[in-house]
Design an enzyme around this catalytic site. Structure first.
Site, mmCIF file in Angstrom:
data_model
loop_
_atom_site.group_PDB
_atom_site.id
_atom_site.type_symbol
_atom_site.label_atom_id
_atom_site.label_comp_id
_atom_site.label_asym_id
_atom_site.label_seq_id
_atom_site.Cartn_x
_atom_site.Cartn_y
_atom_site.Cartn_z
ATOM 1 N N ASP A 140 0.990 -1.805 -0.106
ATOM 2 C CA ASP A 140 -0.182 -0.069 -0.152
ATOM 3 C C ASP A 140 0.687 1.611 -0.119
ATOM 4 O O ASP A 140 1.885 0.980 0.209
ATOM 5 C CB ASP A 140 -0.525 0.064 1.103
ATOM 6 C CG ASP A 140 -1.801 -1.236 1.395
ATOM 7 O OD1 ASP A 140 -2.159 -1.280 0.668
ATOM 8 O OD2 ASP A 140 -2.527 -0.697 2.667
ATOM 9 N N LYS A 167 -3.424 2.812 -2.256
ATOM 10 C CA LYS A 167 -4.462 3.098 -1.864
ATOM 11 C C LYS A 167 -4.386 3.880 -0.620
ATOM 12 O O LYS A 167 -3.846 3.898 -0.290
ATOM 13 C CB LYS A 167 -5.223 2.020 -0.855
ATOM 14 C CG LYS A 167 -5.187 0.676 -1.971
ATOM 15 C CD LYS A 167 -7.274 0.564 -2.369
ATOM 16 C CE LYS A 167 -7.264 -0.248 -1.396
ATOM 17 N NZ LYS A 167 -8.145 -1.035 -1.105
ATOM 18 N N MET A 210 -9.113 7.299 8.734
ATOM 19 C CA MET A 210 -9.480 7.934 8.150
ATOM 20 C C MET A 210 -10.431 8.902 8.368
ATOM 21 O O MET A 210 -11.605 9.785 7.775
ATOM 22 C CB MET A 210 -10.489 7.284 6.804
ATOM 23 C CG MET A 210 -9.120 6.072 6.603
ATOM 24 S SD MET A 210 -9.911 5.217 5.499
ATOM 25 C CE MET A 210 -10.435 3.834 6.974
HETATM 26 N N1 SAH Z 1 -4.451 -1.332 8.819
HETATM 27 C C1 SAH Z 1 -4.228 0.283 9.169
HETATM 28 C C2 SAH Z 1 -5.836 1.575 9.151
HETATM 29 C C3 SAH Z 1 -5.555 1.548 7.044
HETATM 30 S S1 SAH Z 1 -7.274 3.380 7.228
HETATM 31 C C4 SAH Z 1 -3.824 0.481 10.975
HETATM 32 O O1 SAH Z 1 -4.075 -0.646 11.143
HETATM 33 O O2 SAH Z 1 -3.176 1.331 11.214
HETATM 34 C C5 SAH Z 1 -5.791 4.304 6.851
HETATM 35 C C6 SAH Z 1 -5.820 5.512 7.936
HETATM 36 O O3 SAH Z 1 -5.166 4.748 8.946
HETATM 37 C C7 SAH Z 1 -5.684 5.971 7.748
HETATM 38 O O4 SAH Z 1 -6.479 7.253 7.075
HETATM 39 C C8 SAH Z 1 -4.963 7.062 9.295
HETATM 40 O O5 SAH Z 1 -5.889 7.406 9.663
HETATM 41 C C9 SAH Z 1 -4.570 6.013 9.528
HETATM 42 N N2 SAH Z 1 -3.250 5.643 10.051
HETATM 43 C C10 SAH Z 1 -2.700 5.166 8.725
HETATM 44 N N3 SAH Z 1 -0.902 5.566 9.214
HETATM 45 C C11 SAH Z 1 -1.550 6.052 10.281
HETATM 46 C C12 SAH Z 1 0.074 6.607 10.797
HETATM 47 N N4 SAH Z 1 1.144 6.589 10.803
HETATM 48 N N5 SAH Z 1 -0.010 7.933 11.554
HETATM 49 C C13 SAH Z 1 -1.099 7.928 11.790
HETATM 50 N N6 SAH Z 1 -2.777 8.011 11.001
HETATM 51 C C14 SAH Z 1 -2.601 6.611 10.644
#
Ligand code: SAH
Length: 261
Positions: A44, A66, A180
């Protein structure tokens, strides 16, 4: 060859691997082993550059990026690509930001593999909410005050209002970890207050959690829209809401008492 001498990763298998929030040190040892043993890695946009650097040279990597708001490959074609690679005899790693089981469309990929008779398994990862709390130096739960932790996504189709159970979310005894949620900050703030959360409920925004350009700010629910607009850049951000987020940080080490004269 690695991955427990590849017993856990035979050719023709797919691993959905949690890449964690970005810092390669937050990758599990198992994830690292799988990445080093793969023959192809589909990843991703949210997988950090430090994690991608662990993919051995010569291993094919396919960006199936994505990011909300940006055009990306549709889920069905990602499902098809990983299945085809496995059927061609590759060791397939599908590397996903955070934990694959949290807002990661893993069910579609699991089902596609199973329907094609492709063995598939999940390697968990550190989710963004955990990394965000760590960055803030705060806990997601708070004894007696935040006994419930809710993972929720505020992703909506363009132009459509969020379809969330606001009454259930507006629980002063819960911490909300909103994925998100940056673009929906205005709606989140208004709906949660309408549903009964106090305007001064603590809110934290954490962008790029665990990465060198991590930014955070702690504000209150009524000021969330302003903070989301003014205080953040274009990186992925997590919104945390609830009393635990506002809890006073651990007291700093006491300054040395002034010398007596
Ligand atoms: N599977 C991922 C989430 C995917 S949805 C998990 O478990 O973290 C994608 C969202 O995750 C982003 O829009 C944001 O809200 C959050 N996100 C992912 N990485 C991040 C990071 N390093 N810092 C802050 N938010 C993050």
């Amino acid at each position: 060859m690695n991955a427990k001498e590849t017993g856990e990763f035979p050719r023709g298998m797919v691993w959905l691997v949690g890449a964690g929030p970005g810092d390669p040190d937050l990758l599990t040892r198992k994830a690292e082993r799988l990445v080093r043993t793969a023959t192809v890695v589909f990843h991703d946009a949210l997988v950090g550059p430090g994690v991608l650097a662990l993919i051995p040279a010569g291993v094919r990597r396919v960006h199936v990026g994505k990011r909300s708001g940006r055009h990306s490959r549709d889920q069905a074609s990602i499902d098809r690509m990983i299945v085809e690679a496995a059927l061609a005899g590759e060791r397939v790693v599908r590397l996903k930001g955070g934990d694959p089981s949290i807002f990661g469309r893993s069910t579609e990929e699991l089902e596609a593999c199973r329907a094609a008779g492709v063995p598939v398994a999940i390697c968990p990862g550190v989710t963004a909410a955990s990394a965000a709390a760590a960055g803030l130096g705060r806990s997601l739960t708070l004894r007696g005050l935040a006994r419930k932790l809710v993972f929720v996504t505020a992703h909506a189709r363009a132009g459509e209002p969020l379809d969330l159970d606001w009454g259930a979310l507006a629980d002063p005894g819960a911490t909300l970890a909103i994925y998100m949620g940056k673009a929906a900050a205005g709606e989140l703030s208004a709906r949660l207050r309408e549903a009964g959360l106090a305007p001064d409920t603590p809110v934290a925004l954490v962008e790029n959690a665990s990465l060198p350009d991590e930014r955070h700010l702690v504000t209150r629910l009524d000021l969330l829209p302003l903070a989301a607009k003014a205080g953040l850049g274009s990186g992925p951000a997590l919104v945390l809401v609830g009393a635990a987020v506002g809890a006073a940080a651990a007291p700093r080490a006491r300054q040395a008492a002034p010398a007596r004269v």
